[in-house]
Design a protein around this motif. Structure first.
Motif, PDB file in Angstrom:
ATOM      1  N   LYS A  15     -12.676   7.798   5.793  1.00 34.45           N
ATOM      2  CA  LYS A  15     -12.629   6.790   6.855  1.00 34.45           C
ATOM      3  C   LYS A  15     -13.771   5.786   6.719  1.00 34.45           C
ATOM      4  O   LYS A  15     -13.585   4.601   6.990  1.00 34.45           O
ATOM      5  N   ASN A  21      -8.994  -3.163   8.239  1.00 38.94           N
ATOM      6  CA  ASN A  21      -7.527  -3.021   8.220  1.00 38.94           C
ATOM      7  C   ASN A  21      -7.090  -1.640   7.752  1.00 38.94           C
ATOM      8  O   ASN A  21      -5.936  -1.459   7.361  1.00 38.94           O
ATOM      9  N   SER A  22      -8.020  -0.684   7.744  1.00 35.15           N
ATOM     10  CA  SER A  22      -7.748   0.682   7.290  1.00 35.15           C
ATOM     11  C   SER A  22      -7.282   0.713   5.838  1.00 35.15           C
ATOM     12  O   SER A  22      -6.366   1.458   5.481  1.00 35.15           O
ATOM     13  N   LYS A  37      -3.567   1.124   1.899  1.00 37.25           N
ATOM     14  CA  LYS A  37      -3.804   1.455   3.312  1.00 37.25           C
ATOM     15  C   LYS A  37      -3.845   2.964   3.487  1.00 37.25           C
ATOM     16  O   LYS A  37      -3.197   3.708   2.756  1.00 37.25           O
ATOM     17  N   LYS A  39      -3.632   5.811   6.772  1.00 34.66           N
ATOM     18  CA  LYS A  39      -3.317   5.933   8.190  1.00 34.66           C
ATOM     19  C   LYS A  39      -3.477   7.382   8.628  1.00 34.66           C
ATOM     20  O   LYS A  39      -2.838   8.280   8.062  1.00 34.66           O
ATOM     21  N   TYR A  41      -3.339   9.923  12.074  1.00 28.54           N
ATOM     22  CA  TYR A  41      -2.745   9.979  13.409  1.00 28.54           C
ATOM     23  C   TYR A  41      -3.679  10.684  14.376  1.00 28.54           C
ATOM     24  O   TYR A  41      -4.673  11.288  13.977  1.00 28.54           O
ATOM     25  N   SER A  68      -6.386  15.198  12.654  1.00 28.21           N
ATOM     26  CA  SER A  68      -5.313  14.208  12.515  1.00 28.21           C
ATOM     27  C   SER A  68      -3.978  14.935  12.381  1.00 28.21           C
ATOM     28  O   SER A  68      -3.805  15.739  11.476  1.00 28.21           O
ATOM     29  N   ALA A  71      -0.967  12.281   8.188  1.00 27.13           N
ATOM     30  CA  ALA A  71      -1.622  11.110   7.603  1.00 27.13           C
ATOM     31  C   ALA A  71      -0.754  10.540   6.501  1.00 27.13           C
ATOM     32  O   ALA A  71       0.044  11.253   5.893  1.00 27.13           O
ATOM     33  N   GLU A  72      -0.904   9.245   6.285  1.00 27.39           N
ATOM     34  CA  GLU A  72      -0.271   8.557   5.161  1.00 27.39           C
ATOM     35  C   GLU A  72      -1.395   7.986   4.321  1.00 27.39           C
ATOM     36  O   GLU A  72      -2.131   7.108   4.782  1.00 27.39           O
ATOM     37  N   THR A  75      -1.033   3.815   0.775  1.00 29.17           N
ATOM     38  CA  THR A  75       0.201   3.028   0.811  1.00 29.17           C
ATOM     39  C   THR A  75      -0.125   1.635   0.282  1.00 29.17           C
ATOM     40  O   THR A  75      -1.033   0.973   0.770  1.00 29.17           O
ATOM     41  N   ALA A  83       3.600   5.781   0.923  1.00 29.52           N
ATOM     42  CA  ALA A  83       2.340   6.509   0.789  1.00 29.52           C
ATOM     43  C   ALA A  83       2.408   7.403  -0.445  1.00 29.52           C
ATOM     44  O   ALA A  83       3.411   8.091  -0.667  1.00 29.52           O
ATOM     45  N   GLU A  86       1.724  11.917   1.710  1.00 21.63           N
ATOM     46  CA  GLU A  86       1.940  12.037   3.146  1.00 21.63           C
ATOM     47  C   GLU A  86       1.647  13.482   3.525  1.00 21.63           C
ATOM     48  O   GLU A  86       2.220  14.419   2.961  1.00 21.63           O
TER      49      GLU A  86
END
Length: 120
Positions: A15, A21-22, A37, A39, A41, A68, A71-72, A75, A83, A86
């Motif tokens: 992180k 923009n992640s 990217k 992501k 959750y 989390s 997660a993805e 991507t 992704a 995943e």
């Protein structure tokens, strides 16, 4: 406790590398540099984990779900905007379980993720 600290440090390290923009730059298998990217959750609640405690998940994955609920990872447009990895949420784990039982006739399997094989 040791696993929990390790998983949390690993996720926080990733992180910390993300931009606003992640996203982050990564190298592809053949040395290209692409913007990907990431992501994460919202975490599972203790109540959700207790409710689903019958699922025989690895301790590391349970620790991940506390941080989390899926997660993805990575991507990008390099191989079709999916992704590369995943990691499934609890709901998606059950979807995978149902697929294994209904289509593959495998009873004791709980898929926890999908790794995209680019087969370059």
């Amino acid at each position: 406790m040791e696993n929990e600290v390790y998983i949390e440090k690993l996720i926080n390290s990733l992180k910390n590398r993300l931009d606003k923009n992640s996203a982050l730059y990564r190298n592809t298998y053949f040395g290209k540099v692409v913007l990907s990217k990431v992501k994460f959750y919202l975490a599972c609640t203790d109540e959700e984990l207790k409710k689903n405690s019958s699922i025989p998940l690895p301790v590391d994955y349970l620790q991940f779900l506390k941080i989390s609920n899926g997660a993805e990872l990575f991507t990008d447009d390099y191989k079709g905007s999916r992704a590369l990895l995943e990691l499934y949420s609890l709901d998606k784990i059950f979807e995978g379980k149902n697929f294994c039982v209904n289509n593959l006739k495998i009873e004791d399997t709980y898929p926890i993720g999908h790794l995209l094989d680019n087969a370059d």
